[in-house]
Each structure stands twice: as C-alpha cells, then as structure tokens.
Design a protein around this motif. Structure first.
Motif, PDB file in Angstrom:
ATOM      1  N   UNK A  13       0.819  -1.206   0.000  1.00 45.26           N
ATOM      2  CA  UNK A  13       0.000   0.000   0.000  1.00 45.26           C
ATOM      3  C   UNK A  13       0.852   1.255   0.000  1.00 45.26           C
ATOM      4  N   UNK A  14       2.097   1.115   0.463  1.00 42.13           N
ATOM      5  CA  UNK A  14       2.977   2.274   0.545  1.00 42.13           C
ATOM      6  C   UNK A  14       4.411   1.846   0.259  1.00 42.13           C
ATOM      7  N   UNK A  15       5.117   2.687  -0.489  1.00 41.36           N
ATOM      8  CA  UNK A  15       6.533   2.477  -0.779  1.00 41.36           C
ATOM      9  C   UNK A  15       7.266   3.743  -0.361  1.00 41.36           C
ATOM     10  N   UNK A  16       8.320   3.570   0.410  1.00 40.00           N
ATOM     11  CA  UNK A  16       9.148   4.703   0.829  1.00 40.00           C
ATOM     12  C   UNK A  16      10.525   4.487   0.227  1.00 40.00           C
TER      13      UNK A  16
ATOM     14  N   UNK B 121      10.579  10.181 -10.484  1.00 38.20           N
ATOM     15  CA  UNK B 121       9.957   9.757  -9.229  1.00 38.20           C
ATOM     16  C   UNK B 121       8.551  10.326  -9.090  1.00 38.20           C
ATOM     17  N   UNK B 122       8.358  11.568  -9.506  1.00 39.31           N
ATOM     18  CA  UNK B 122       7.018  12.169  -9.466  1.00 39.31           C
ATOM     19  C   UNK B 122       6.061  11.456 -10.421  1.00 39.31           C
ATOM     20  N   UNK B 123       6.548  11.079 -11.585  1.00 43.08           N
ATOM     21  CA  UNK B 123       5.715  10.357 -12.558  1.00 43.08           C
ATOM     22  C   UNK B 123       5.333   8.979 -12.009  1.00 43.08           C
ATOM     23  N   UNK B 124       6.285   8.277 -11.418  1.00 45.37           N
ATOM     24  CA  UNK B 124       5.991   6.971 -10.812  1.00 45.37           C
ATOM     25  C   UNK B 124       4.994   7.143  -9.679  1.00 45.37           C
ATOM     26  N   UNK B 125       5.159   8.205  -8.903  1.00 46.33           N
ATOM     27  CA  UNK B 125       4.238   8.488  -7.803  1.00 46.33           C
ATOM     28  C   UNK B 125       2.810   8.652  -8.322  1.00 46.33           C
TER      29      UNK B 125
END
Length: 182
Positions: free
Chosen positions: A3-6, A36-40
C-alpha cells in the motif's frame, strides 16, 4: 502487494568534487525527481502511495534551484549539522527508536555517562567527531565496541575516552588522505 513504498536516495554526490558540481549532474538529479514524481502519480492510480526523499548537499540543491523555473516546487528539509543539538537529537532518535517508551530514558542513559569534565559523553563525542554525522556514528560504534569487549553493561567514561582516542588517530590518517587528494 504493498500500500505504501518509501524510497530514500543518498550518496548521489559521492565522488563529485566539492563546490564544483557539473551541469550534467544537476540535470540528472532534476530528471530523477521528475521520474519519481511520474511513478508516484502512476502508483496513486493503483492506490499505492510512493514517498521519496533525496539527500543532497546544499551546493547541489542550490544549483538545482537555480536551473529550475519553478523555484518553490521542491519541499526541502534543511539539516544544519553544525548545530550540536541536532546531532544529539539524531543520535538519541537512533538509539531509542527500537525501545519501548518506558525504556527510552534508560537506553539513552546507558550510552551517555557523565564524563569527568562534567559534560555528558554525547557532548564530548559530538565535539570529538568534528560535528560530522558519519564520524559521530563511527565514534559511537567504536565506543560501544570498547564497552562490549570490556564486558561492561553500560558505556563508561573510560570507554568514551578510548573511543575518542582511537577516533582521533583515525581522523589524522583520514585527513592525511584528504590533503593528498586536494
């Protein structure tokens, strides 16, 4: 499956000359942030949260901002390692993070004895590490190693003094290498 990746990214600037960052290096960081923003955004559509943090030297960050049209675009967290209280807080968090709330004070006190000078051990180690976080962590590890190898249940002032002595020898040789490189 998550659910979350850091994602934490550090040491991008390893080997880059201090104060002489090349334009292509800054462009690489800019593209990394965009990717990273695009993957986000893509992961958000799948209901997965991506949080990322890139650790940069201040000179690299300032050059990145200079070359960016939207200067308020990046959320920054500045860390001033010349402030001994920030180093103390960093070290304390590292020590107590795995301890139950009722054990945190005892855990901190077990590695922070009062020194003959009247100061606490952490204050002595911060000064002995020249306020450089990596040196401080190395010094703490050396001091803990002395305490453990001597069979002490707690860090003693003698362990701290021996750690400081060993660290000073290391720093002399390390600075010799830095002078040679310069």
């Amino acid at each position: 499956f998550a659910e979350e990746v850091v994602l934490l990214i550090d040491d991008l600037d390893k080997g880059w000359p201090p104060k002489q960052v090349e334009g292509q290096d800054v462009v690489m960081i800019k593209h990394l942030i965009e990717v990273l923003n695009r993957i986000q955004r893509d992961l958000r559509k799948r209901k997965v949260t991506l949080r990322h943090l890139i650790f940069l030297r201040s000179d690299i960050y300032e050059q990145l901002v200079e070359e960016t049209s939207d200067r308020g675009k990046y959320n920054i967290i500045k860390v001033d390692w010349s402030d001994p209280e920030q180093l103390r807080h960093l070290l304390r968090q590292r020590v107590v993070s795995r301890l139950d709330a009722t054990q945190q004070e005892a855990g901190w006190d077990s590695i922070n004895p009062q020194m003959p000078s009247g100061r606490d051990a952490i204050g002595e180690m911060i000064d002995g590490s020249l306020r450089r976080p990596r040196f401080l962590i190395d010094l703490c590890e050396r001091t803990l190693a002395f305490a453990i190898n001597r069979g002490h249940g707690l860090v003693t002032p003698e362990d701290v003094e021996e750690g400081l002595r060993q660290m000073s020898l290391y720093l002399v040789s390390d600075f010799g290498y830095e002078m040679r490189d310069v």
